[in-house]
Design an enzyme around this catalytic site. Structure first.
Site, PDB file in Angstrom:
ATOM      1  N   LYS A  42      19.124  15.939  19.148  1.00  4.59           N
ATOM      2  CA  LYS A  42      20.296  16.673  18.716  1.00  4.59           C
ATOM      3  C   LYS A  42      21.042  17.277  19.881  1.00  4.59           C
ATOM      4  O   LYS A  42      22.213  17.625  19.787  1.00  4.59           O
ATOM      5  CB  LYS A  42      19.869  17.832  17.773  1.00  4.59           C
ATOM      6  CG  LYS A  42      19.098  17.410  16.567  1.00  4.59           C
ATOM      7  CD  LYS A  42      18.568  18.689  15.859  1.00  4.59           C
ATOM      8  CE  LYS A  42      17.453  18.347  14.937  1.00  4.59           C
ATOM      9  NZ  LYS A  42      16.783  19.558  14.425  1.00  4.59           N
ATOM     10  N   GLY A  43      20.342  17.471  20.997  1.00  2.00           N
ATOM     11  CA  GLY A  43      20.845  18.307  22.082  1.00  2.00           C
ATOM     12  C   GLY A  43      22.199  17.926  22.658  1.00  2.00           C
ATOM     13  O   GLY A  43      22.914  18.780  23.182  1.00  2.00           O
ATOM     14  N   GLU A  98      23.135  12.020  26.941  1.00  5.32           N
ATOM     15  CA  GLU A  98      21.982  12.907  26.733  1.00  5.32           C
ATOM     16  C   GLU A  98      22.330  14.308  27.245  1.00  5.32           C
ATOM     17  O   GLU A  98      23.215  14.469  28.096  1.00  5.32           O
ATOM     18  CB  GLU A  98      20.781  12.310  27.489  1.00  5.32           C
ATOM     19  CG  GLU A  98      19.510  13.097  27.498  1.00  5.32           C
ATOM     20  CD  GLU A  98      18.856  13.310  26.154  1.00  5.32           C
ATOM     21  OE1 GLU A  98      19.509  13.895  25.276  1.00  5.32           O
ATOM     22  OE2 GLU A  98      17.676  12.936  26.003  1.00  5.32           O
ATOM     23  N   ASP A  99      21.631  15.315  26.728  1.00  7.23           N
ATOM     24  CA  ASP A  99      21.870  16.682  27.203  1.00  7.23           C
ATOM     25  C   ASP A  99      21.216  16.917  28.566  1.00  7.23           C
ATOM     26  O   ASP A  99      21.831  17.432  29.484  1.00  7.23           O
ATOM     27  CB  ASP A  99      21.407  17.742  26.173  1.00  7.23           C
ATOM     28  CG  ASP A  99      19.946  17.601  25.745  1.00  7.23           C
ATOM     29  OD1 ASP A  99      19.281  16.596  26.105  1.00  7.23           O
ATOM     30  OD2 ASP A  99      19.455  18.502  25.044  1.00  7.23           O
ATOM     31  N   ASP A 102      14.609  15.201  31.881  1.00 12.23           N
ATOM     32  CA  ASP A 102      13.523  16.028  32.404  1.00 12.23           C
ATOM     33  C   ASP A 102      12.474  15.077  32.997  1.00 12.23           C
ATOM     34  O   ASP A 102      12.624  14.630  34.132  1.00 12.23           O
ATOM     35  CB  ASP A 102      13.016  16.879  31.234  1.00 12.23           C
ATOM     36  CG  ASP A 102      11.998  17.918  31.618  1.00 12.23           C
ATOM     37  OD1 ASP A 102      11.996  18.358  32.781  1.00 12.23           O
ATOM     38  OD2 ASP A 102      11.190  18.315  30.758  1.00 12.23           O
ATOM     39  N   LYS A 130      16.985  17.388  35.775  1.00 11.76           N
ATOM     40  CA  LYS A 130      15.958  18.140  36.506  1.00 11.76           C
ATOM     41  C   LYS A 130      15.120  17.130  37.282  1.00 11.76           C
ATOM     42  O   LYS A 130      14.035  16.749  36.845  1.00 11.76           O
ATOM     43  CB  LYS A 130      15.020  18.853  35.515  1.00 11.76           C
ATOM     44  CG  LYS A 130      15.560  20.063  34.824  1.00 11.76           C
ATOM     45  CD  LYS A 130      14.392  20.754  34.088  1.00 11.76           C
ATOM     46  CE  LYS A 130      14.853  21.453  32.861  1.00 11.76           C
ATOM     47  NZ  LYS A 130      13.744  22.027  32.062  1.00 11.76           N
ATOM     48  N   PHE A 151      14.080  26.580  32.379  1.00 14.57           N
ATOM     49  CA  PHE A 151      14.330  26.218  30.984  1.00 14.57           C
ATOM     50  C   PHE A 151      15.658  26.816  30.555  1.00 14.57           C
ATOM     51  O   PHE A 151      15.847  28.020  30.561  1.00 14.57           O
ATOM     52  CB  PHE A 151      13.205  26.659  30.052  1.00 14.57           C
ATOM     53  CG  PHE A 151      13.234  25.846  28.793  1.00 14.57           C
ATOM     54  CD1 PHE A 151      12.612  24.616  28.735  1.00 14.57           C
ATOM     55  CD2 PHE A 151      13.956  26.285  27.683  1.00 14.57           C
ATOM     56  CE1 PHE A 151      12.686  23.828  27.585  1.00 14.57           C
ATOM     57  CE2 PHE A 151      14.038  25.495  26.532  1.00 14.57           C
ATOM     58  CZ  PHE A 151      13.392  24.275  26.486  1.00 14.57           C
ATOM     59  N   ASP A 158      18.365  23.541  23.050  1.00 19.52           N
ATOM     60  CA  ASP A 158      17.606  24.507  22.243  1.00 19.52           C
ATOM     61  C   ASP A 158      16.295  24.906  22.888  1.00 19.52           C
ATOM     62  O   ASP A 158      15.763  24.219  23.768  1.00 19.52           O
ATOM     63  CB  ASP A 158      17.274  23.895  20.883  1.00 19.52           C
ATOM     64  CG  ASP A 158      16.161  22.840  20.972  1.00 19.52           C
ATOM     65  OD1 ASP A 158      16.322  21.884  21.763  1.00 19.52           O
ATOM     66  OD2 ASP A 158      15.133  22.992  20.298  1.00 19.52           O
ATOM     67  N   ARG A 164      21.204  26.778  20.300  1.00 20.29           N
ATOM     68  CA  ARG A 164      22.142  25.675  20.518  1.00 20.29           C
ATOM     69  C   ARG A 164      23.591  26.148  20.429  1.00 20.29           C
ATOM     70  O   ARG A 164      24.489  25.549  21.005  1.00 20.29           O
ATOM     71  CB  ARG A 164      21.950  24.574  19.450  1.00 20.29           C
ATOM     72  CG  ARG A 164      20.628  23.850  19.520  1.00 20.29           C
ATOM     73  CD  ARG A 164      20.685  22.612  18.618  1.00 20.29           C
ATOM     74  NE  ARG A 164      19.365  22.101  18.255  1.00 20.29           N
ATOM     75  CZ  ARG A 164      18.653  21.264  18.991  1.00 20.29           C
ATOM     76  NH1 ARG A 164      19.103  20.858  20.159  1.00 20.29           N
ATOM     77  NH2 ARG A 164      17.468  20.840  18.580  1.00 20.29           N
TER      78      ARG A 164
HETATM   79  P1  IMP Z   1      12.277  14.031  28.842  1.00 21.26           P
HETATM   80  O1  IMP Z   1      11.856  12.952  27.893  1.00 21.26           O
HETATM   81  O2  IMP Z   1      11.105  14.743  29.432  1.00 21.26           O
HETATM   82  O3  IMP Z   1      13.256  13.576  29.891  1.00 21.26           O
HETATM   83  O4  IMP Z   1      12.910  15.152  27.960  1.00 21.26           O
HETATM   84  C1  IMP Z   1      14.205  15.239  27.637  1.00 21.26           C
HETATM   85  C2  IMP Z   1      14.362  16.182  26.452  1.00 21.26           C
HETATM   86  O5  IMP Z   1      13.605  17.395  26.623  1.00 21.26           O
HETATM   87  C3  IMP Z   1      15.795  16.609  26.386  1.00 21.26           C
HETATM   88  O6  IMP Z   1      16.530  15.741  25.569  1.00 21.26           O
HETATM   89  C4  IMP Z   1      15.692  17.993  25.802  1.00 21.26           C
HETATM   90  O7  IMP Z   1      15.710  17.917  24.387  1.00 21.26           O
HETATM   91  C5  IMP Z   1      14.349  18.522  26.245  1.00 21.26           C
HETATM   92  N1  IMP Z   1      14.495  19.452  27.397  1.00 21.26           N
HETATM   93  C6  IMP Z   1      14.057  19.264  28.652  1.00 21.26           C
HETATM   94  N2  IMP Z   1      14.346  20.314  29.447  1.00 21.26           N
HETATM   95  C7  IMP Z   1      15.010  21.199  28.653  1.00 21.26           C
HETATM   96  C8  IMP Z   1      15.587  22.498  28.889  1.00 21.26           C
HETATM   97  O8  IMP Z   1      15.578  23.074  29.997  1.00 21.26           O
HETATM   98  N3  IMP Z   1      16.169  23.079  27.812  1.00 21.26           N
HETATM   99  C9  IMP Z   1      16.230  22.501  26.582  1.00 21.26           C
HETATM  100  N4  IMP Z   1      15.705  21.298  26.317  1.00 21.26           N
HETATM  101  C10 IMP Z   1      15.088  20.650  27.347  1.00 21.26           C
HETATM  102 MG    MG Z   2      15.505  19.390  22.579  1.00 30.05          MG
END
Ligand code: IMP
Ligand code: MG
Length: 179
Positions: A42-43, A98-99, A102, A130, A151, A158, A164
């Site tokens: 949703k982000g 994507e938002d 990570d 990140k 974070f 969120d 959000r």
């Molecule tokens: P990844 O699969 O580890 O790259 O995670 C990505 C997802 O983790 C993003 O789409 C976010 O929903 C969530 N996420 C990672 N870091 C943050 C943050 O600092 N704030 C909020 N959501 C985060």
């Molecule tokens: Mg999220």
């Protein structure tokens, strides 16, 4: 709600500037082509709404959502697709939005999945990155801003489904996620 925020990292104005820069780069790259823009729920929804209305090429819009099966499988990158595409992307140029990237698990999984559908191309646009947390190496063509290992919430992002609706992006107080 605002008592949970340690400090503002990106104001509404800064977010608008970042989105404008990304739209410019995307508009230049895709000039004369048609793009299927796929938001990762949703982000990304607020960022996507602002980015999408600044795109100048012919665009389709679609959404996907994926969730991890559990902590152990997250690190290996196995996800469950909870909302699939409705558009047919065979032979089309896809822009995944994507938002935040990570570990990279979510986007690398979704990108691999989309590639099985025979698109002409798949590129990624993320508002935040990140890089210090990356586990899966993944090419991200358009990055709004790199951030440290913090974070952040707001503007669609969120913590436990909250925050959000903040119009800016803030750093969450550690006691909120540690409690
Ligand atoms: P990844 O699969 O580890 O790259 O995670 C990505 C997802 O983790 C993003 O789409 C976010 O929903 C969530 N996420 C990672 N870091 C943050 C943050 O600092 N704030 C909020 N959501 C985060
Ligand atoms: Mg999220």
């Amino acid at each position: 709600m605002e008592q949970a925020i340690e400090s503002v990292l990106f104001s509404e104005e800064q977010l608008s500037q970042i989105t404008g820069r990304l739209a410019e780069a995307i508009n230049a790259a895709y000039a004369g082509r048609t793009v299927v823009v796929v938001g990762v729920l949703k982000g990304s929804f607020i960022f996507l709404a602002d980015l999408f209305r600044r795109l100048t090429m012919p665009c389709e819009l679609d959404f996907m959502a994926a969730s991890s099966y559990g902590n152990q499988t997250t690190s290996t990158g196995f996800l469950n697709i909870t909302k699939d595409l409705t558009a047919d992307i065979a032979g089309k140029d896809v822009l995944l939005v994507e938002d935040i990237v990570d570990t990279g698990n979510t986007l690398s999984y979704i990108k691999e999945y989309l590639l099985t559908k025979g698109p002409e191309s798949v590129r990624i646009c993320t508002l935040f990155d990140k890089p210090s947390r990356r586990k899966k190496s993944i090419t991200v063509e358009y990055v709004g801003a790199e951030i440290e290992d913090l974070f952040i919430v707001g503007y669609g992002l969120d913590f436990a489904e909250h925050y959000r609706n903040l119009p800016y992006v803030g750093i969450l107080k550690p006691e909120i996620y540690q409690s």
